[in-house]
Design an enzyme around this catalytic site. Sequence first.
Site, PDB file in Angstrom:
ATOM      1  N   HIS A  38      -9.263  -6.119 -11.429  1.00 28.68           N
ATOM      2  CA  HIS A  38      -8.982  -5.439 -10.155  1.00 28.68           C
ATOM      3  C   HIS A  38     -10.252  -4.827  -9.580  1.00 28.68           C
ATOM      4  CE1 HIS A  38      -6.656  -2.724  -7.402  1.00 28.68           C
ATOM      5  NE2 HIS A  38      -7.688  -1.939  -7.644  1.00 28.68           N
ATOM      6  N   GLU A  39     -11.017  -4.154 -10.430  1.00 26.91           N
ATOM      7  CA  GLU A  39     -12.251  -3.523  -9.958  1.00 26.91           C
ATOM      8  C   GLU A  39     -13.293  -4.569  -9.569  1.00 26.91           C
ATOM      9  OE1 GLU A  39     -12.054  -0.569  -9.217  1.00 26.91           O
ATOM     10  OE2 GLU A  39     -10.253  -0.077 -10.356  1.00 26.91           O
ATOM     11  N   GLU A  70      -6.153  -2.372  -1.766  1.00 29.42           N
ATOM     12  CA  GLU A  70      -5.568  -2.317  -3.105  1.00 29.42           C
ATOM     13  C   GLU A  70      -4.692  -3.535  -3.358  1.00 29.42           C
ATOM     14  OE1 GLU A  70      -6.306  -0.221  -5.580  1.00 29.42           O
ATOM     15  OE2 GLU A  70      -7.806   0.550  -4.184  1.00 29.42           O
ATOM     16  N   HIS A  80     -12.574  -5.785  -6.134  1.00 31.73           N
ATOM     17  CA  HIS A  80     -13.120  -4.869  -5.123  1.00 31.73           C
ATOM     18  C   HIS A  80     -14.594  -5.177  -4.865  1.00 31.73           C
ATOM     19  CE1 HIS A  80      -9.887  -2.224  -4.113  1.00 31.73           C
ATOM     20  NE2 HIS A  80      -9.715  -1.751  -5.333  1.00 31.73           N
TER      21      HIS A  80
END
Length: 286
Positions: A129-130, A202, A133
């Site tokens: 997930h990071e 997100e 980003h």
Amino acid sequence: MEQIKTVFLLTFLTVLFVFIGYSFGGTNGMLIAFLIAGGMNFYAYYYSDQQVLKHYDATPLEDVRHPVYRITQKLTQKAGLPMPKVYLIPDHTPNAFATGRNHEHAAVAVTMGLYEMLNEEELEGVIAHELSHIKHYDILIGTIAAVFAGAIAMIANMMQFSAMFSNSNDRQSSNPIMMIVMAILLPIAASIIQMTVSRSREFMADEGAARMTGNPAGLQSALAKLENYARSGHQIHNATEQTAHMFIINPFSGLKSNIGNLFRTHPTTEDRIARLEELKFELKRR
């Protein structure tokens, strides 16, 4: 596209600062505010990531055998990204964030609590997930928003004190009522900035993580665990509202009221898990 968003955000915040400066001190105040905003733009672009990492006492992780480093390295290669710097935050509250200004100057930070609570499958989902980003350049916009939100909150507090303690001579050159109104509105503006840059990103980062790992269930399980922990009232030491949007789970989610939910920086965890469930079927059909 992300570069355009960054320029727009910096321009908007510069105009906001100049307006505040004019309200405070007329033409001279406007000039001073413009110079301050210019310095903040420079600082936010080049150094805001280090400021956030330092605020949370993050320490570099250089042990290539550590599971956090190893998983980050594996997923980075899979995503075709340069290896980011990896940091551990000495806090037992599970959470994580990414920061930096581009692919070559990026960092992933996870708390000790995250490493201790999650199994490897879940940890992989969070790190993916990071990295998502980072891949989509969300980190620059989010970090800049954090710096300016903090500055806006500081100015709002200064305006409140100035309005309360200004003498009659001061009030001839400034409008205390306007200062009080702005002191109320500025934190709301900061919340809107954070909300705008965070919510949709997100969902996109969750989807990117699921596609990167090929396993939405890992991130689903991790989000559920993190949300349950946050709702218990625990939060990261030194956590601030200005940086809350950077984390995978808002560190203040357990303290949010119904009114606070109007300005939430993240989609609800239930919605995020539901979207990942839909993505499961899409990935299975392929």
